[in-house]
Scaffold this motif. Structure first.
Motif, PDB file in Angstrom:
ATOM      1  N   TRP A  34       0.843  -1.205   0.000  1.00 27.25           N
ATOM      2  CA  TRP A  34       0.000   0.000   0.000  1.00 27.25           C
ATOM      3  C   TRP A  34       0.879   1.256   0.000  1.00 27.25           C
ATOM      4  O   TRP A  34       0.672   2.174  -0.789  1.00 27.25           O
ATOM      5  CB  TRP A  34      -0.917  -0.034   1.219  1.00 27.25           C
ATOM      6  CG  TRP A  34      -1.829   1.132   1.328  1.00 27.25           C
ATOM      7  CD1 TRP A  34      -1.566   2.326   1.942  1.00 27.25           C
ATOM      8  CD2 TRP A  34      -3.151   1.245   0.804  1.00 27.25           C
ATOM      9  NE1 TRP A  34      -2.641   3.159   1.841  1.00 27.25           N
ATOM     10  CE2 TRP A  34      -3.627   2.521   1.146  1.00 27.25           C
ATOM     11  CE3 TRP A  34      -3.965   0.377   0.082  1.00 27.25           C
ATOM     12  CZ2 TRP A  34      -4.897   2.947   0.799  1.00 27.25           C
ATOM     13  CZ3 TRP A  34      -5.229   0.811  -0.265  1.00 27.25           C
ATOM     14  CH2 TRP A  34      -5.684   2.076   0.091  1.00 27.25           C
ATOM     15  N   PHE A  35       1.866   1.288   0.901  1.00 27.04           N
ATOM     16  CA  PHE A  35       2.738   2.461   0.998  1.00 27.04           C
ATOM     17  C   PHE A  35       3.742   2.527  -0.155  1.00 27.04           C
ATOM     18  O   PHE A  35       4.086   3.615  -0.622  1.00 27.04           O
ATOM     19  CB  PHE A  35       3.443   2.479   2.360  1.00 27.04           C
ATOM     20  CG  PHE A  35       2.493   2.734   3.485  1.00 27.04           C
ATOM     21  CD1 PHE A  35       1.942   3.983   3.700  1.00 27.04           C
ATOM     22  CD2 PHE A  35       2.115   1.689   4.320  1.00 27.04           C
ATOM     23  CE1 PHE A  35       1.043   4.206   4.722  1.00 27.04           C
ATOM     24  CE2 PHE A  35       1.214   1.904   5.348  1.00 27.04           C
ATOM     25  CZ  PHE A  35       0.674   3.169   5.554  1.00 27.04           C
ATOM     26  N   ALA A  36       4.190   1.373  -0.636  1.00 23.44           N
ATOM     27  CA  ALA A  36       5.132   1.346  -1.758  1.00 23.44           C
ATOM     28  C   ALA A  36       4.469   1.893  -3.028  1.00 23.44           C
ATOM     29  O   ALA A  36       5.118   2.588  -3.819  1.00 23.44           O
ATOM     30  CB  ALA A  36       5.638  -0.070  -1.994  1.00 23.44           C
ATOM     31  N   LEU A  37       3.198   1.603  -3.219  1.00 26.42           N
ATOM     32  CA  LEU A  37       2.486   2.143  -4.377  1.00 26.42           C
ATOM     33  C   LEU A  37       2.437   3.660  -4.329  1.00 26.42           C
ATOM     34  O   LEU A  37       2.553   4.335  -5.358  1.00 26.42           O
ATOM     35  CB  LEU A  37       1.079   1.560  -4.459  1.00 26.42           C
ATOM     36  CG  LEU A  37       0.984   0.113  -4.923  1.00 26.42           C
ATOM     37  CD1 LEU A  37      -0.446  -0.405  -4.782  1.00 26.42           C
ATOM     38  CD2 LEU A  37       1.468  -0.034  -6.344  1.00 26.42           C
ATOM     39  N   GLY A  38       2.260   4.222  -3.139  1.00 21.11           N
ATOM     40  CA  GLY A  38       2.244   5.680  -2.990  1.00 21.11           C
ATOM     41  C   GLY A  38       3.589   6.297  -3.344  1.00 21.11           C
ATOM     42  O   GLY A  38       3.662   7.309  -4.046  1.00 21.11           O
ATOM     43  N   ARG A  39       4.655   5.694  -2.874  1.00 22.54           N
ATOM     44  CA  ARG A  39       5.995   6.211  -3.199  1.00 22.54           C
ATOM     45  C   ARG A  39       6.278   6.088  -4.685  1.00 22.54           C
ATOM     46  O   ARG A  39       6.862   6.982  -5.292  1.00 22.54           O
ATOM     47  CB  ARG A  39       7.054   5.472  -2.394  1.00 22.54           C
ATOM     48  CG  ARG A  39       7.031   5.882  -0.933  1.00 22.54           C
ATOM     49  CD  ARG A  39       8.248   5.433  -0.231  1.00 22.54           C
ATOM     50  NE  ARG A  39       9.423   5.874  -0.977  1.00 22.54           N
ATOM     51  CZ  ARG A  39      10.558   6.207  -0.439  1.00 22.54           C
ATOM     52  NH1 ARG A  39      10.683   6.166   0.852  1.00 22.54           N
ATOM     53  NH2 ARG A  39      11.578   6.568  -1.177  1.00 22.54           N
ATOM     54  N   ASN A  40       5.882   4.972  -5.289  1.00 20.19           N
ATOM     55  CA  ASN A  40       6.096   4.792  -6.723  1.00 20.19           C
ATOM     56  C   ASN A  40       5.320   5.835  -7.517  1.00 20.19           C
ATOM     57  O   ASN A  40       5.833   6.405  -8.478  1.00 20.19           O
ATOM     58  CB  ASN A  40       5.699   3.381  -7.146  1.00 20.19           C
ATOM     59  CG  ASN A  40       5.906   3.170  -8.621  1.00 20.19           C
ATOM     60  OD1 ASN A  40       4.994   3.400  -9.419  1.00 20.19           O
ATOM     61  ND2 ASN A  40       7.108   2.759  -8.993  1.00 20.19           N
ATOM     62  N   TRP A  41       4.074   6.098  -7.128  1.00 17.76           N
ATOM     63  CA  TRP A  41       3.255   7.096  -7.828  1.00 17.76           C
ATOM     64  C   TRP A  41       3.925   8.470  -7.771  1.00 17.76           C
ATOM     65  O   TRP A  41       3.977   9.182  -8.773  1.00 17.76           O
ATOM     66  CB  TRP A  41       1.851   7.145  -7.206  1.00 17.76           C
ATOM     67  CG  TRP A  41       1.070   8.321  -7.684  1.00 17.76           C
ATOM     68  CD1 TRP A  41       0.459   8.461  -8.900  1.00 17.76           C
ATOM     69  CD2 TRP A  41       0.827   9.535  -6.983  1.00 17.76           C
ATOM     70  NE1 TRP A  41      -0.147   9.683  -8.990  1.00 17.76           N
ATOM     71  CE2 TRP A  41       0.063  10.356  -7.823  1.00 17.76           C
ATOM     72  CE3 TRP A  41       1.182  10.000  -5.723  1.00 17.76           C
ATOM     73  CZ2 TRP A  41      -0.358  11.631  -7.433  1.00 17.76           C
ATOM     74  CZ3 TRP A  41       0.764  11.265  -5.332  1.00 17.76           C
ATOM     75  CH2 TRP A  41       0.005  12.061  -6.188  1.00 17.76           C
ATOM     76  N   ARG A  42       4.443   8.839  -6.613  1.00 17.88           N
ATOM     77  CA  ARG A  42       5.091  10.147  -6.482  1.00 17.88           C
ATOM     78  C   ARG A  42       6.366  10.252  -7.313  1.00 17.88           C
ATOM     79  O   ARG A  42       6.796  11.346  -7.662  1.00 17.88           O
ATOM     80  CB  ARG A  42       5.410  10.440  -5.015  1.00 17.88           C
ATOM     81  CG  ARG A  42       4.199  10.879  -4.221  1.00 17.88           C
ATOM     82  CD  ARG A  42       4.571  11.383  -2.834  1.00 17.88           C
ATOM     83  NE  ARG A  42       5.263  10.390  -2.018  1.00 17.88           N
ATOM     84  CZ  ARG A  42       4.669   9.456  -1.296  1.00 17.88           C
ATOM     85  NH1 ARG A  42       3.362   9.385  -1.280  1.00 17.88           N
ATOM     86  NH2 ARG A  42       5.376   8.604  -0.577  1.00 17.88           N
ATOM     87  N   SER A  43       6.972   9.135  -7.651  1.00 17.27           N
ATOM     88  CA  SER A  43       8.235   9.178  -8.395  1.00 17.27           C
ATOM     89  C   SER A  43       8.039   9.448  -9.888  1.00 17.27           C
ATOM     90  O   SER A  43       8.970   9.863 -10.563  1.00 17.27           O
ATOM     91  CB  SER A  43       9.009   7.875  -8.203  1.00 17.27           C
ATOM     92  OG  SER A  43       8.433   6.829  -8.970  1.00 17.27           O
TER      93      SER A  43
END
Length: 185
Positions: free
Chosen positions: A89-98
């Motif tokens: 869940w949190f990794a998807l958020g970081r990937n989206w921001r990148s």
């Protein structure tokens, strides 16, 4: 960081650009005229929905199987899998921001990645095909994907999570610039 039209994060590059997720990016160009644009937040919602629609049912089925076949004590083995789901869940958020892109005078920059940062520079004169695609799930979330094909397969690039109007605008602009730049070849 500023928010542009349609709530898309944008930022100006004063020297070395910091990625939307924070921290300096050594791969970013040192240019004052680069305006970075992020992808739509709907991409994050779509990917998290896919995560929640696939992983929890599998976890539930495995828990029931362990309970019935081996005993309730062994269902403790599911705790690490739940932790992996939360991490996802949190990794998807970081990937989206990148994910971000910038249009320059002679090329298109696409930056992505959290642990392994990747910067793709696609010269307009090298573009052979620019296409906009949108699958059923992407259409449900109002998204499209811009796919760039060049003479060298290693520089093919894509930008997911665009509003269809922005993807079409980019396709038309990149096609026009590609035709103008390749006219001398």
């Amino acid at each position: 960081m500023e928010t542009g039209s349609e709530g898309v994060p944008t930022e100006r590059a004063p020297g070395v650009e910091a990625p939307p997720g924070g921290g300096p990016s050594p791969a970013a160009p040192a240019r004052d005229d680069v305006e970075w644009r992020g992808v739509e937040r709907a991409l994050l919602r779509m990917r998290r929905t896919v995560l929640l629609l696939t992983v929890p049912p599998i976890l539930l089925a495995q828990t029931v199987l362990l309970w019935v076949l081996v005993g309730p004590v062994w269902t403790v083995l599911m705790v690490p899998l739940v932790a992996v789901t939360v991490f996802g869940w949190f990794a998807l958020g970081r990937n989206w921001r990148s994910w971000r892109y910038a249009e320059r005078a002679d090329d298109l920059l696409i930056s992505r990645g959290v642990l392994w940062r990747e910067m793709t520079v696609v010269p307009y004169g090298r573009m052979q095909l620019v296409e906009v695609t949108s699958g059923p799930l992407e259409r449900r979330y109002g998204l499209a994907r811009l796919q760039l094909h060049t003479a060298a397969a290693a520089t093919d690039a894509a930008i997911p999570g665009l509003v269809p109007e922005e993807a079409e605008r980019l396709r038309d602009r990149l096609t026009e610039l590609g035709e103008a730049r390749s006219a001398g070849l």
